[in-house]
Scaffold this motif. Sequence first.
Motif, short mmCIF file in Angstrom:
data_model
loop_
_atom_site.label_atom_id
_atom_site.label_comp_id
_atom_site.label_asym_id
_atom_site.label_seq_id
_atom_site.Cartn_x
_atom_site.Cartn_y
_atom_site.Cartn_z
N ARG A 115 2.92 -10.50 -9.37
CA ARG A 115 3.53 -9.20 -9.07
C ARG A 115 4.85 -9.43 -8.34
N GLU A 140 7.96 -8.79 -5.83
CA GLU A 140 7.96 -8.31 -4.46
C GLU A 140 8.54 -6.90 -4.36
N THR A 159 8.54 0.37 -4.87
CA THR A 159 7.53 -0.13 -3.93
C THR A 159 7.82 -1.58 -3.61
N SER A 171 6.10 -5.19 -1.65
CA SER A 171 4.77 -5.74 -1.33
C SER A 171 4.69 -6.44 0.02
N GLN A 182 4.72 1.55 1.94
CA GLN A 182 5.65 0.54 1.42
C GLN A 182 6.34 1.09 0.17
#
Lengths: 110, 110
Positions: free
Chosen positions: B1, B3, B24, B26, B69
């Motif tokens: 995924r 960041e 978003t 992470s 986030q």
Amino acid sequence: DADVTQTPRNRITKTGKRIMLECSQTKGHDRMYWYRQDPGLGLRLIYYSFDVKDINKGEISDGYSVSRQAQAKFSLSLESAIPNQTALYFCATSAADGYTFGSGTRLTVV
Amino acid sequence: RKEVEQDPGPFNVPEGATVAFNCTYSNSASQSFFWYRQDCRKEPKLLMSVYSSGNEDGRFTAQLNRASQYISLLIRDSKLSDSATYLCVVSRMQGGKLIFGQGTELSVKP
């Protein structure tokens, strides 16, 4: 004159050739970065330097090397260029007051 | 995924429309947040920094939700000149390396 200058602006090179991309700055910033951009992938960090002689790997450093011999200069080398290194390369500098990008180097490896 | 993740679009909107971009990240250690604009493979340019309290600059409003986030950019009364790619960018320290999303392409039509 631009604050961050990249040379060359465009370059076509053959597979297996060594090539150097140059970046110089007049901002007086200690921190310098090299990014590459591929379509649909945003900018990805190759290497960065927070001071002269300080070198740090970024997300995608394989196949690249850098040199920071002076505060104002940060060069990126491809020791043996390959076609998937065809991309747009950006140099940037930063300090607490912000970031400045160069105009980019469009590199094509054939 | 990755960041930093964004919807790549493209977003095709008529002049005068309101458009919202979402992003978003992470890494909860991220400290600084930005929206950059990039035209036609030129260098990214800072559009605005993003603060927890939200901030507005003319037709542009940015919001940050640290708990989720999540970062957003709202453009009101879109102009043809707003056509560009919008990059969501975070940094783990002020003046440190930038981490880019893949960018969201916006095309504003007459």
